[in-house]
Design a protein around this motif. Structure first.
Motif, PDB file in Angstrom:
ATOM      1  N   GLY A  89       0.780  -1.229   0.000  1.00 54.90           N
ATOM      2  CA  GLY A  89       0.000   0.000   0.000  1.00 54.90           C
ATOM      3  C   GLY A  89       0.809   1.276   0.000  1.00 54.90           C
ATOM      4  O   GLY A  89       0.253   2.346  -0.244  1.00 54.90           O
ATOM      5  N   ASP A  90       2.110   1.205   0.286  1.00 60.16           N
ATOM      6  CA  ASP A  90       2.909   2.436   0.360  1.00 60.16           C
ATOM      7  C   ASP A  90       3.077   3.062  -1.021  1.00 60.16           C
ATOM      8  O   ASP A  90       3.140   2.373  -2.046  1.00 60.16           O
ATOM      9  N   HIS A  91       3.173   4.387  -1.055  1.00 62.82           N
ATOM     10  CA  HIS A  91       3.237   5.137  -2.298  1.00 62.82           C
ATOM     11  C   HIS A  91       4.671   5.578  -2.578  1.00 62.82           C
ATOM     12  O   HIS A  91       5.497   5.685  -1.660  1.00 62.82           O
ATOM     13  N   PRO A  92       4.977   5.868  -3.829  1.00 65.60           N
ATOM     14  CA  PRO A  92       6.332   6.332  -4.161  1.00 65.60           C
ATOM     15  C   PRO A  92       6.504   7.815  -3.899  1.00 65.60           C
ATOM     16  O   PRO A  92       5.537   8.574  -3.865  1.00 65.60           O
ATOM     17  N   THR A  93       7.756   8.224  -3.681  1.00 66.92           N
ATOM     18  CA  THR A  93       8.129   9.635  -3.574  1.00 66.92           C
ATOM     19  C   THR A  93       9.405   9.813  -4.390  1.00 66.92           C
ATOM     20  O   THR A  93      10.072   8.823  -4.723  1.00 66.92           O
ATOM     21  N   PRO A  94       9.763  11.050  -4.732  1.00 65.30           N
ATOM     22  CA  PRO A  94      10.994  11.245  -5.515  1.00 65.30           C
ATOM     23  C   PRO A  94      12.222  10.603  -4.874  1.00 65.30           C
ATOM     24  O   PRO A  94      13.034   9.986  -5.568  1.00 65.30           O
ATOM     25  N   SER A  95      12.364  10.722  -3.562  1.00 63.04           N
ATOM     26  CA  SER A  95      13.541  10.144  -2.911  1.00 63.04           C
ATOM     27  C   SER A  95      13.508   8.620  -2.952  1.00 63.04           C
ATOM     28  O   SER A  95      14.548   7.962  -3.038  1.00 63.04           O
ATOM     29  N   ARG A  96      12.310   8.050  -2.896  1.00 65.82           N
ATOM     30  CA  ARG A  96      12.207   6.593  -2.936  1.00 65.82           C
ATOM     31  C   ARG A  96      12.586   6.030  -4.300  1.00 65.82           C
ATOM     32  O   ARG A  96      13.092   4.909  -4.391  1.00 65.82           O
ATOM     33  N   PHE A  97      12.346   6.792  -5.366  1.00 65.33           N
ATOM     34  CA  PHE A  97      12.792   6.347  -6.685  1.00 65.33           C
ATOM     35  C   PHE A  97      14.317   6.253  -6.727  1.00 65.33           C
ATOM     36  O   PHE A  97      14.887   5.290  -7.231  1.00 65.33           O
ATOM     37  N   ILE A  98      14.980   7.280  -6.208  1.00 66.11           N
ATOM     38  CA  ILE A  98      16.441   7.284  -6.215  1.00 66.11           C
ATOM     39  C   ILE A  98      16.987   6.140  -5.370  1.00 66.11           C
ATOM     40  O   ILE A  98      17.929   5.441  -5.766  1.00 66.11           O
ATOM     41  N   LEU A  99      16.389   5.918  -4.185  1.00 62.84           N
ATOM     42  CA  LEU A  99      16.856   4.852  -3.303  1.00 62.84           C
ATOM     43  C   LEU A  99      16.553   3.476  -3.894  1.00 62.84           C
ATOM     44  O   LEU A  99      17.315   2.522  -3.694  1.00 62.84           O
ATOM     45  N   ARG A 100      15.462   3.368  -4.636  1.00 61.96           N
ATOM     46  CA  ARG A 100      15.138   2.112  -5.315  1.00 61.96           C
ATOM     47  C   ARG A 100      16.243   1.721  -6.293  1.00 61.96           C
ATOM     48  O   ARG A 100      16.549   0.539  -6.495  1.00 61.96           O
ATOM     49  N   ASN A 101      16.861   2.729  -6.920  1.00 61.14           N
ATOM     50  CA  ASN A 101      17.866   2.463  -7.940  1.00 61.14           C
ATOM     51  C   ASN A 101      19.073   1.707  -7.405  1.00 61.14           C
ATOM     52  O   ASN A 101      19.713   0.953  -8.127  1.00 61.14           O
ATOM     53  N   ARG A 102      19.395   1.909  -6.125  1.00 58.37           N
ATOM     54  CA  ARG A 102      20.551   1.195  -5.561  1.00 58.37           C
ATOM     55  C   ARG A 102      20.280  -0.312  -5.504  1.00 58.37           C
ATOM     56  O   ARG A 102      21.204  -1.124  -5.624  1.00 58.37           O
TER      57      ARG A 102
END
Length: 391
Positions: free
Chosen positions: A218-231
């Motif tokens: 259920g959690d939503h994405p945020t700009p910082s989460r996209f960057i952290l996802r990339n790692r």
């Protein structure tokens, strides 16, 4: 009957529940939280956060109060039930399915990963390549990404990307169209489809491959989460290929994370006039390797058996001639008839050998006799320019 096995199972369940709990409290990639888990253990960190007592080291009072407030709302058993209903499971470090290469992230390692799909995550990750790039890609970039992904899956590689518009979607679709393996690493809960326009694509990936994420259901994405996802994409795979990226593209963060982790970093060149290739070209000026197709990618990230075939130009008709005939053909001047003695001298052979080869070449339409001399036919001259055989 109770025993050591049940005790280990209980400890394992406690660790899993604790990590699900912490996933609601600590943001992905939080190295302070990762250090707490490493130094104090999951159970102690959970106890401190639930109790709201003395703060753990490395945070101020305001931040600790915020973490405690989030901890009060965490319901790990509910998260597991929601995930189970969505067909997802939670994979933790040390589990048989955990990809060991994620441990290279150190304290930024995920607390665990939510996974949708039937394949085993660890086995798929062992032979995987990330294909990433611009969301607002060109037709060229979309074509290259899809072709590259299809070629990689045909060679037995798993294509990993982020499920976004543009290059990510082209890579996923290219792999699926080839009947291959692909995995999407999301910056939101794996029970959600983001972007919404990719709901059908994400479902198809979940059916045929894997959908992966750090964030709880259920959690939503945020700009910082996209960057952290990339790692996670960078650490999970053997290498990262960037297909189109502007100078400030988020996909460059994936490539730089791959470089820091010692993974292969690759880029597909584009037109020098395209701003969407400027970021890729910047990578190529550094330590990234230039690649143009799946064979070159597989050669870099794979084992000895994945060597790409040598690059050659087109095979011309004269390439199929015997070496001696090619030598004699090359010795004929292009503008006049030459005597056999001159041809033999230039071909470094005997006159008898030269005559034998000239008759072969005449039968194939390359040369014709003019009195005591031999000359290239008009068709042979055209063939030398175009690569087409003489008629």
């Amino acid at each position: 009957m109770s025993g050591a096995g049940e005790g280990l199972a209980g400890a394992w369940d406690e660790d899993l529940l604790g990590r699900v709990f912490l996933g609601r409290v600590v943001e992905p990639g939080d190295e302070v939280g990762g250090r707490w888990v490493r130094e104090f253990g999951v159970a102690e960190v959970v106890r401190r956060l639930r109790g709201g007592g003395e703060a753990l080291p490395g945070v101020g009072g305001a931040r600790w109060a915020g973490l405690v407030a989030r901890a009060e709302r965490a319901e790990p058993a509910r998260d597991l039930a929601v995930a189970r209903a969505a067909g997802a499971r939670f994979v933790v470090p040390g589990a048989p399915e955990w990809p060991g290469q994620l441990d290279d992230l150190g304290d930024a390692r995920p607390l665990g990963l939510w996974v949708r799909g039937r394949p085993g995550l660890r086995m798929w990750a062992l032979r995987s390549v990330a294909v990433v790039g611009a969301r607002a890609c060109t037709e060229y970039g979309s074509h290259v990404a899809a072709t590259l992904a299809a070629g990689l899956t045909e060679r037995g590689w798993v294509v990993v990307s982020g499920g976004a518009y543009g290059i990510d979607a082209a890579a996923h679709r290219g792999a699926l169209a080839a009947g291959g393996a692909t995995a999407a690493v999301l910056a939101c809960g794996v029970d959600r489809s983001y972007p919404r326009g990719h709901a059908a694509l994400i479902e198809r990936i979940a059916d045929q491959g894997l959908v992966i994420g750090e964030l709880p259901p259920g959690d939503h994405p945020t700009p910082s989460r996209f960057i952290l996802r990339n790692r996670v994409i960078a650490a999970l795979t053997r290498g990262t290929v960037v297909v189109e990226a502007a100078c400030r593209s988020g996909s460059l963060a994936t490539a730089r994370a791959a470089q820091r982790l010692g993974r292969h970093t690759m880029g597909v060149p584009g037109p020098v006039t395209s701003a969407l290739s400027a970021g890729v070209h910047e990578l190529l000026r550094g330590e990234a390797a230039l690649v143009t197709d799946a064979a070159e990618v597989a050669e870099l990230v794979g084992a000895m058996g994945d060597l790409a075939p040598p690059r050659t130009g087109p095979i011309l008709p004269r390439d199929l001639l015997a070496p001696a005939a090619r030598t004699v053909l090359a010795a004929l001047p292009g503008d006049r008839a030459a005597p056999v003695g001159e041809i033999a001298l230039d071909a470094r052979t005997t006159p008898d050998e030269a005559i034998a080869r000239l008759y072969e070449l005449r039968a194939l339409g390359y040369v014709e006799r003019h009195g005591d001399g031999w000359k290239l036919t008009r068709q042979a001259v055209i063939s030398a320019r175009t690569g087409h055989p003489p008629c």
